[in-house]
Design a protein around this motif. Structure first.
Motif, PDB file in Angstrom:
ATOM      1  N   VAL A  73      -4.590   4.334  -8.271  1.00  0.00           N
ATOM      2  CA  VAL A  73      -3.989   2.972  -8.138  1.00  0.00           C
ATOM      3  C   VAL A  73      -4.568   1.934  -8.423  1.00  0.00           C
ATOM      4  O   VAL A  73      -5.896   1.857  -7.736  1.00  0.00           O
ATOM      5  CB  VAL A  73      -3.093   2.705  -6.897  1.00  0.00           C
ATOM      6  N   CYS A  74      -4.692   0.858  -9.503  1.00  0.00           N
ATOM      7  CA  CYS A  74      -5.742  -0.346  -9.799  1.00  0.00           C
ATOM      8  C   CYS A  74      -4.907  -1.570  -9.427  1.00  0.00           C
ATOM      9  O   CYS A  74      -3.990  -1.609 -10.144  1.00  0.00           O
ATOM     10  CB  CYS A  74      -6.105  -0.376 -11.239  1.00  0.00           C
ATOM     11  N   GLY A 118       2.173   2.070  -3.213  1.00  0.00           N
ATOM     12  CA  GLY A 118       1.047   2.575  -4.226  1.00  0.00           C
ATOM     13  C   GLY A 118       0.963   3.976  -3.889  1.00  0.00           C
ATOM     14  O   GLY A 118       0.668   4.871  -4.771  1.00  0.00           O
ATOM     15  N   ILE A 119       1.067   4.488  -2.454  1.00  0.00           N
ATOM     16  CA  ILE A 119       0.914   5.908  -2.093  1.00  0.00           C
ATOM     17  C   ILE A 119       2.147   6.821  -2.642  1.00  0.00           C
ATOM     18  O   ILE A 119       2.159   7.685  -3.144  1.00  0.00           O
ATOM     19  CB  ILE A 119       0.861   5.994  -0.487  1.00  0.00           C
ATOM     20  N   LYS A 140      -4.917   8.893  -1.730  1.00  0.00           N
ATOM     21  CA  LYS A 140      -5.185   8.375  -3.513  1.00  0.00           C
ATOM     22  C   LYS A 140      -6.163   7.692  -3.554  1.00  0.00           C
ATOM     23  O   LYS A 140      -6.709   7.171  -2.456  1.00  0.00           O
ATOM     24  CB  LYS A 140      -3.878   7.664  -3.716  1.00  0.00           C
ATOM     25  N   PHE A 195      -7.620   4.142  -4.368  1.00  0.00           N
ATOM     26  CA  PHE A 195      -7.036   2.778  -4.870  1.00  0.00           C
ATOM     27  C   PHE A 195      -8.348   1.863  -5.053  1.00  0.00           C
ATOM     28  O   PHE A 195      -9.266   1.742  -4.398  1.00  0.00           O
ATOM     29  CB  PHE A 195      -6.462   2.198  -3.409  1.00  0.00           C
ATOM     30  N   PHE A 251      -4.839   2.511   6.125  1.00  0.00           N
ATOM     31  CA  PHE A 251      -3.902   3.634   5.635  1.00  0.00           C
ATOM     32  C   PHE A 251      -4.558   4.978   5.147  1.00  0.00           C
ATOM     33  O   PHE A 251      -4.290   5.881   4.698  1.00  0.00           O
ATOM     34  CB  PHE A 251      -2.908   3.077   4.223  1.00  0.00           C
ATOM     35  N   GLN A 275      -6.768   5.655   2.982  1.00  0.00           N
ATOM     36  CA  GLN A 275      -6.833   6.010   1.550  1.00  0.00           C
ATOM     37  C   GLN A 275      -8.622   5.830   1.040  1.00  0.00           C
ATOM     38  O   GLN A 275      -9.038   5.237   1.894  1.00  0.00           O
ATOM     39  CB  GLN A 275      -6.004   5.122   0.781  1.00  0.00           C
ATOM     40  N   LEU A 318       2.099   2.150  -9.938  1.00  0.00           N
ATOM     41  CA  LEU A 318       2.265   0.961  -9.346  1.00  0.00           C
ATOM     42  C   LEU A 318       1.723  -0.169 -10.575  1.00  0.00           C
ATOM     43  O   LEU A 318       0.712   0.204 -11.058  1.00  0.00           O
ATOM     44  CB  LEU A 318       1.211   0.757  -8.190  1.00  0.00           C
ATOM     45  N   MET A 327       0.511  14.103   2.927  1.00  0.00           N
ATOM     46  CA  MET A 327       0.330  13.430   1.624  1.00  0.00           C
ATOM     47  C   MET A 327      -1.004  13.180   1.281  1.00  0.00           C
ATOM     48  O   MET A 327      -1.888  12.926   2.213  1.00  0.00           O
ATOM     49  CB  MET A 327       1.042  11.929   1.928  1.00  0.00           C
ATOM     50  N   ILE A 354       0.916  -1.054  -0.008  1.00  0.00           N
ATOM     51  CA  ILE A 354      -0.091   0.124   0.034  1.00  0.00           C
ATOM     52  C   ILE A 354       0.932   1.376  -0.150  1.00  0.00           C
ATOM     53  O   ILE A 354       0.659   2.242  -0.653  1.00  0.00           O
ATOM     54  CB  ILE A 354      -1.071   0.117   1.192  1.00  0.00           C
TER      55      ILE A 354
END
Lengths: 133, 134
Positions: free
Chosen positions: B130-131, A122-123, B4, B6, B33, B35, A128, B1, A119
């Motif tokens: 992100v995939c 990815g961040i 994102k 996901f 996280f 996200q 990715l 940050m 993860i």
């Protein structure tokens, strides 16, 4: 660009690891950064230091090791998922000791860690890229 | 940050290979996280959230109940391909009634599963940072 790579398949049975390696090599040659390579599912088998292909074949594990992907602290950024590794009989020295098992098979150019590292990759990365079925 | 987006793309049935359960393991870790997480179920992946799964005969752990926990982790965007359901003779009624409590709406229980066309799903996917495909 900052890339991370996820590999979901084991070596030799499947081309995912080979393709990912070619991608990583080309990316580095083009001046890009590989932040982390994360080995998941059967991909954890790409980290076995006992891999012994015939002499006229590529050594998938050593190829990765030779790319020498490390972070600023000098730790390998070839990261093997601990849960996926342990259930497939892939152990580093510390996990072997913890589980009372003699011997270990993770190549020293790799390190074992948790899924959080995937993860985080990815961040932290611009892209990715997943290799697998 | 910055947060994102996901997306976890589930394409395989629950059993037969380890993709489904190992995808779910990543999703549960990802929840820690903070996200923006969504899941998509396409192809045989739609079988993962079919109601009434029983693994007694195959000696495997039935992990389908874990999907009910996703709502508690603020994972409440589960997109299911309408075409993939139809190709397999399934309808919305065959799926588990997965829900979450909407904190912005007095904790009202709302469905997490949304059936979308592949065209809509394509749009949602292109909107992701992100995939992860399993």
């Amino acid at each position: 660009m900052k890339f991370s790579i996820q590999i979901n398949e084991g070596p030799y049975q499947h081309q995912a690891s080979d393709s990912a390696y070619q991608f990583a090599k080309a990316a580095i040659a083009a001046g890009h950064e590989i932040f982390r390579v994360f080995f998941y599912h059967d991909g954890v088998n790409n980290a076995s230091r006992f891999t012994m292909p015939p002499q006229d074949d590529r050594n998938v594990v050593n190829q990765w090791a030779e790319l020498d992907i490390k972070n600023a602290d000098g730790e390998p950024e070839l990261v093997v998922c601990i849960a996926a590794a342990l259930r497939r009989g892939m152990l580093d020295e510390s996990e072997a000791k913890k589980n009372g098992i003699e011997g270990n098979n993770i190549h020293p150019a790799f390190r074992i860690s948790g899924l959080g590292q995937l993860i985080e990759a990815g961040i932290q990365s611009d892209r990715l890229v997943v290799f697998g079925d | 940050m910055a947060i994102k987006k996901f997306m976890y793309l589930n394409r395989k049935a629950s059993y037969g290979t380890a993709y489904a359960i190992e995808s779910l393991e990543v999703v549960l870790i990802a929840a820690a996280f903070d996200q923006d997480v969504s899941l998509a179920f396409i192809d045989d992946g739609v079988y993962q959230i079919v109601e009434g799964q029983n693994t007694d005969g195959i000696g495997m752990k039935n992990f389908s109940k874990t999907f009910h926990a996703l709502g508690d982790y603020d994972i409440n965007k589960l997109y299911v391909s309408a075409e993939s359901l139809e190709e397999r003779g399934l309808t919305a009624d065959d799926l588990m009634p997965l829900v979450y409590e909407d904190e912005d709406d007095d904790w009202e229980e709302k469905p997490s599963v949304k059936i979308v066309s592949n065209a809509e799903l394509t749009k949602i996917m292109s909107d992701q940072d992100v995939c992860l495909s399993f």
